[in-house]
Design a protein around this motif. Structure first.
Motif, mmCIF file in Angstrom:
data_model
loop_
_atom_site.group_PDB
_atom_site.id
_atom_site.type_symbol
_atom_site.label_atom_id
_atom_site.label_comp_id
_atom_site.label_asym_id
_atom_site.label_seq_id
_atom_site.Cartn_x
_atom_site.Cartn_y
_atom_site.Cartn_z
ATOM 1 N N ILE A 60 0.807 -1.186 0.201
ATOM 2 C CA ILE A 60 0.248 -0.097 -0.060
ATOM 3 C C ILE A 60 0.631 1.409 -0.006
ATOM 4 O O ILE A 60 0.233 2.327 -0.364
ATOM 5 N N ARG A 62 2.942 2.147 -1.967
ATOM 6 C CA ARG A 62 3.275 2.607 -3.138
ATOM 7 C C ARG A 62 2.429 4.078 -3.663
ATOM 8 O O ARG A 62 2.979 4.993 -4.340
ATOM 9 N N SER A 63 1.334 4.180 -3.119
ATOM 10 C CA SER A 63 0.676 5.335 -3.182
ATOM 11 C C SER A 63 1.227 6.406 -2.580
ATOM 12 O O SER A 63 1.114 7.808 -3.170
ATOM 13 N N SER A 64 2.146 6.267 -1.751
ATOM 14 C CA SER A 64 2.935 7.534 -1.167
ATOM 15 C C SER A 64 4.130 7.948 -1.924
ATOM 16 O O SER A 64 4.559 8.997 -1.728
ATOM 17 N N SER A 66 3.517 8.498 -5.189
ATOM 18 C CA SER A 66 2.865 9.292 -5.951
ATOM 19 C C SER A 66 1.928 10.455 -5.468
ATOM 20 O O SER A 66 2.323 10.840 -4.396
ATOM 21 N N GLU A 68 -1.075 10.370 -4.955
ATOM 22 C CA GLU A 68 -2.264 9.803 -4.341
ATOM 23 C C GLU A 68 -2.567 9.878 -2.717
ATOM 24 O O GLU A 68 -3.697 9.854 -2.310
ATOM 25 N N ALA A 69 -1.253 9.900 -2.264
ATOM 26 C CA ALA A 69 -1.316 9.898 -0.626
ATOM 27 C C ALA A 69 -0.180 10.332 -0.227
ATOM 28 O O ALA A 69 0.786 10.399 -0.724
ATOM 29 N N PRO A 323 0.050 5.493 4.888
ATOM 30 C CA PRO A 323 -0.571 6.417 3.718
ATOM 31 C C PRO A 323 -1.901 6.895 3.845
ATOM 32 O O PRO A 323 -2.888 6.250 4.104
ATOM 33 N N PRO A 325 -4.888 9.477 1.869
ATOM 34 C CA PRO A 325 -5.253 10.115 0.627
ATOM 35 C C PRO A 325 -5.274 11.431 0.725
ATOM 36 O O PRO A 325 -5.414 12.148 1.610
ATOM 37 N N LEU A 329 -7.370 13.364 -4.177
ATOM 38 C CA LEU A 329 -7.953 12.030 -4.481
ATOM 39 C C LEU A 329 -9.147 11.889 -3.878
ATOM 40 O O LEU A 329 -10.203 11.274 -4.567
#
Length: 346
Positions: A60, A62-64, A66, A68-69, A323, A325, A329
């Motif tokens: 999870i 990975r969103s951080s 980008s 996204e989070a 992370p 959002p 997002l």
């Protein structure tokens, strides 16, 4: 007398030479040929098992990396997020700070092993039934499709290898295949696997004892659906695959899964364990018999434990916020009442 001395020295030389030859007759160092591997049942299965384990597991965080989070740890000096945001990642430090390690190397290693297996199993002299042998081949096809899917999701493209490479292969001459070309190859691999009968020794829907993590028909259908959906998206579409293609393939995959005991996780948690079925799903581990979790198609790596490591710490057992959002997002989704969110920045 001179003749006797000559004979004596000749015999001595012969004995010495024989002794030296015995010293050079070294024992086996453990290496065996591919013919020896694919002539033995356990060795053949062992090589197939070595084809597993090269796909990066879900993560999870990975969103951080980008927009996204934002992760709670990104304010800590030396955190992996600070390194990324500051542009301090180099080719040598990338595996250390990437949630996937070095996926390019790992995925191509898995692809190479699948290619070796599929090439050698054609002429293998291993004593095995036709149905089980076909099941092995189906697993290798599905694994190779999985690795190529993971590859193009991260890199968009790459060289396409469908057979083992010779030792003197000139990698400088390799060319990248297009996204849609690799998707076509992925779909073909999955279709080849799905031709194998749905039996215990073949390519089954069910996961039997001691088979946790094994490729199955559901995985092949899921790979097809995801690959063609990516190929039809505006990011990667070159006209080869359309939304109609994606809809058709995904509809078939969904219908097949629903007809074979897959369904959304809807178990209601007991009070104090989780807030709702969605929260319970992320703290419930899948298992061989799928007794509780009938939603997960393929559990790769450990349990995500989203509500333990990646949620606001407002409940007992929570360890970190992880992370969260971004406002952008959140704003991109509609609310349950059909309206749009109108929250101020936290």
């Amino acid at each position: 007398m001179k003749l006797h001395k000559n004979i004596f020295y000749s015999l001595l030389l012969i004995c010495f030479s024989t002794s030296c030859n015995k010293q050079l007759d070294l024992p086996s160092d453990g290496r065996i040929s591919m013919d020896q591997v694919f002539s033995d049942y356990n060795r053949t299965r062992g090589y197939l098992n070595s084809c597993y384990g090269h796909a990066p597991a879900p993560n999870i965080i990975r969103s951080s990396y980008s927009d996204e989070a934002q992760d709670a740890d990104d304010v800590i000096d030396g955190s992996q997020y600070i390194m990324w945001y500051g542009g301090n990642i180099t080719t040598s430090t990338f595996p250390m700070y990437s949630p996937d390690g070095a996926p390019w190397t790992g995925l191509y290693e898995g692809i190479r092993k699948c290619n070796v297996f599929l090439e050698n199993i054609k002429t293998a002299t291993v004593y095995v039934g036709d149905e089980e042998k076909a099941g092995w081949i189906a697993q290798a096809h599905t694994l190779r499709a999985l690795y190529y899917l993971q590859l193009i999701k991260r890199y968009g493209s790459g060289p396409l290898f469908d057979a083992p490479l010779p030792l003197d292969h000139d990698f400088s001459q390799d060319k990248k295949s297009s996204f849609s070309e690799i998707v076509t190859f992925i779909l073909k691999d999955c279709d080849e696997a799905l031709k194998v009968p749905d039996t215990r020794d073949g390519f089954s829907w069910a996961i039997y004892d001691n088979q946790f993590g094994k490729m199955s028909r559901a995985i092949a259908y899921a790979i097809k659906s995801q690959a063609v959906t990516y190929a039809a998206s505006p990011l990667w579409s070159d006209g080869t695959y359309t939304w109609e293609d994606a809809t058709k393939i995904t509809a078939e995959a969904l219908a097949q899964c629903l007809a074979n005991d897959y369904e959304l996780f809807a178990n209601k948690p007991e009070a104090g364990i989780a807030q709702n079925p969605y929260a319970l799903y992320f703290i419930t581990s899948s298992n061989d018999q799928r007794a509780v979790d009938k939603e997960t198609i393929y559990q790769l790596g450990g349990q995500l434990q989203v509500w333990k490591n990646a949620g606001l710490p407002t409940n007992p057992g929570m360890e970190r916020a992880g992370p969260n959002p971004t406002q952008e997002l959140v704003d991109s989704y509609e609310m349950a009442n059909g309206g749009t969110p109108n929250f101020g920045l936290c």
